[in-house]
Scaffold this motif. Structure first.
Motif, PDB file in Angstrom:
ATOM      1  N   ILE A   1       0.867  -1.181   0.000  1.00 36.66           N
ATOM      2  CA  ILE A   1       0.000   0.000   0.000  1.00 36.66           C
ATOM      3  C   ILE A   1       0.903   1.230   0.000  1.00 36.66           C
ATOM      4  O   ILE A   1       1.632   1.486   0.950  1.00 36.66           O
ATOM      5  CB  ILE A   1      -0.935   0.013   1.217  1.00 36.66           C
ATOM      6  CG1 ILE A   1      -1.807  -1.255   1.242  1.00 36.66           C
ATOM      7  CG2 ILE A   1      -1.821   1.260   1.183  1.00 36.66           C
ATOM      8  CD1 ILE A   1      -2.760  -1.326   2.410  1.00 36.66           C
TER       9      ILE A   1
ATOM     10  N   LEU B   1      -8.513   2.976  -0.803  1.00 39.29           N
ATOM     11  CA  LEU B   1      -8.831   1.942   0.179  1.00 39.29           C
ATOM     12  C   LEU B   1     -10.326   1.928   0.465  1.00 39.29           C
ATOM     13  O   LEU B   1     -10.930   2.978   0.710  1.00 39.29           O
ATOM     14  CB  LEU B   1      -8.109   2.204   1.506  1.00 39.29           C
ATOM     15  CG  LEU B   1      -6.607   2.424   1.529  1.00 39.29           C
ATOM     16  CD1 LEU B   1      -6.186   2.865   2.923  1.00 39.29           C
ATOM     17  CD2 LEU B   1      -5.892   1.154   1.143  1.00 39.29           C
TER      18      LEU B   1
ATOM     19  N   VAL C   1     -12.632   0.600   3.441  1.00 37.06           N
ATOM     20  CA  VAL C   1     -12.376   0.197   4.817  1.00 37.06           C
ATOM     21  C   VAL C   1     -13.690  -0.124   5.509  1.00 37.06           C
ATOM     22  O   VAL C   1     -14.622   0.682   5.509  1.00 37.06           O
ATOM     23  CB  VAL C   1     -11.624   1.298   5.594  1.00 37.06           C
ATOM     24  CG1 VAL C   1     -11.318   0.839   7.018  1.00 37.06           C
ATOM     25  CG2 VAL C   1     -10.333   1.662   4.866  1.00 37.06           C
TER      26      VAL C   1
ATOM     27  N   VAL D   1      -9.940   7.228   0.683  1.00 36.90           N
ATOM     28  CA  VAL D   1     -10.596   6.245   1.538  1.00 36.90           C
ATOM     29  C   VAL D   1     -12.092   6.219   1.266  1.00 36.90           C
ATOM     30  O   VAL D   1     -12.734   7.277   1.160  1.00 36.90           O
ATOM     31  CB  VAL D   1     -10.335   6.563   3.030  1.00 36.90           C
ATOM     32  CG1 VAL D   1     -11.181   5.669   3.925  1.00 36.90           C
ATOM     33  CG2 VAL D   1      -8.859   6.385   3.352  1.00 36.90           C
TER      34      VAL D   1
ATOM     35  N   THR E   1     -11.616  -0.280  -5.415  1.00 36.53           N
ATOM     36  CA  THR E   1     -10.437   0.361  -4.833  1.00 36.53           C
ATOM     37  C   THR E   1      -9.218  -0.541  -4.997  1.00 36.53           C
ATOM     38  O   THR E   1      -9.340  -1.745  -5.254  1.00 36.53           O
ATOM     39  CB  THR E   1     -10.662   0.651  -3.343  1.00 36.53           C
ATOM     40  OG1 THR E   1     -10.973  -0.575  -2.667  1.00 36.53           O
ATOM     41  CG2 THR E   1     -11.797   1.639  -3.137  1.00 36.53           C
TER      42      THR E   1
ATOM     43  N   PHE F   1      -7.138  -1.409  -2.613  1.00 38.46           N
ATOM     44  CA  PHE F   1      -7.071  -2.309  -1.466  1.00 38.46           C
ATOM     45  C   PHE F   1      -8.346  -2.178  -0.641  1.00 38.46           C
ATOM     46  O   PHE F   1      -9.070  -1.182  -0.747  1.00 38.46           O
ATOM     47  CB  PHE F   1      -5.869  -1.981  -0.566  1.00 38.46           C
ATOM     48  CG  PHE F   1      -4.537  -2.200  -1.201  1.00 38.46           C
ATOM     49  CD1 PHE F   1      -3.856  -3.410  -1.047  1.00 38.46           C
ATOM     50  CD2 PHE F   1      -3.933  -1.193  -1.953  1.00 38.46           C
ATOM     51  CE1 PHE F   1      -2.622  -3.604  -1.638  1.00 38.46           C
ATOM     52  CE2 PHE F   1      -2.699  -1.380  -2.544  1.00 38.46           C
ATOM     53  CZ  PHE F   1      -2.048  -2.597  -2.392  1.00 38.46           C
TER      54      PHE F   1
ATOM     55  N   GLY G   1     -12.498  -4.222  -2.981  1.00 38.06           N
ATOM     56  CA  GLY G   1     -11.048  -4.116  -3.082  1.00 38.06           C
ATOM     57  C   GLY G   1     -10.441  -5.093  -4.077  1.00 38.06           C
ATOM     58  O   GLY G   1     -10.844  -6.257  -4.129  1.00 38.06           O
TER      59      GLY G   1
END
Length: 260
Positions: A15, A21, A23, A49, A167, A169, A200
């Motif tokens: 990353i 990301l 999350v 994010v 995304t 990750f 992800g």
């Protein structure tokens, strides 16, 4: 395939600056705190994010936010995060606020390979008409505003076009998982974690309990391992760390607890 990583640092390897990301977490429930801390220690910045909320001051994604590592947030709730509000209003942070159900579906659609969809939420509001402040200028004016979205009528009702989210990750937290990446979530932690995991391209899951393949009943698995690339088993102490955003419902209840 054994997807277990031995350390949190190894789990979040790769990353880098500018990564996007997804999350998991709902408030402070089901937040991948160990992975977030490892990412903080690793040091990447300018992160984009996608999460229901951005943690609180000093917890969850609030750790990355306070360190200035996040450049953009797509979410549905600012919550009790003073630093989030401060950075947004001062122009340090770009924020795309979206209805909670729409955000959930955008993540799910990304994982399902659906590029876009129409939804009634937001029709007749700035969500569809545009003009929501994504980024403020230092003087408080709007530097970047949301664009107008396409609206079509289905069954006599207007619907707005929303695009799926994928995304680079995803960081998620699960109650149980096996070495193949099959995951089981607990109660409210199931609200956004499976959806973030689906979105992800490389999904990293921290699990409170790691079990061997075949232990989980196929009917109890909430997310199949095809969506998960890395697994981190938490220590008992890490698994037991479950912060509460608001410990009492009222000042009166707090006073009664003190008297007791």
């Amino acid at each position: 395939m054994d997807k277990v990583r031995q350390t949190a640092a190894d789990a979040v390897g790769g990353i880098t600056d500018g990564a996007s990301l997804a999350v998991g977490g709902f408030g402070l429930s089901g937040v991948p705190n160990v992975l977030i801390q490892a990412l903080h220690d690793r040091g990447p910045g300018r992160l984009s994010v996608v999460s229901n909320n951005c943690g609180v001051d000093g917890r969850g994604l609030g750790i990355l936010l306070a360190a200035g590592r996040i450049a953009r947030v797509t979410g549905s709730y600012i919550g009790n995060n003073r630093e989030f509000a401060r950075q947004y209003l001062s122009g340090e942070l770009e924020v795309e606020l979206t209805p909670q159900g729409t955000l959930a579906e955008r993540l799910r659609a990304g994982g399902a390979g659906i590029p876009a969809f129409f939804v009634p939420a937001g029709v007749g509001t700035p969500i569809a008409d545009g003009g929501l402040p994504w980024r403020h200028a230092p003087d408080g004016s709007v530097a970047v505003a949301s664009p107008r979205k396409e609206v079509r009528e289905f069954g006599g009702r207007g619907h707005v076009l929303e695009y799926a989210i994928t995304t680079d990750f995803a960081l998620v937290h699960a109650a149980r998982g096996d070495r193949h990446g099959n995951l089981v979530f607990h109660k409210a932690a199931r609200n956004f974690n499976p959806l973030a995991a689906m979105a992800g391209r490389i999904t990293i899951a921290e699990v409170e309990e790691l079990v061997e393949p075949g232990v989980l009943d196929p009917d109890e698995i909430h997310l199949p391992g095809v969506f998960v690339q890395r697994i981190l088993a938490l220590t008992p102490m890490q698994a037991a760390d479950k912060p509460i955003e608001k410990r009492t419902l009222s000042v009166r209840a707090d006073r009664e607890a003190v008297r007791a």
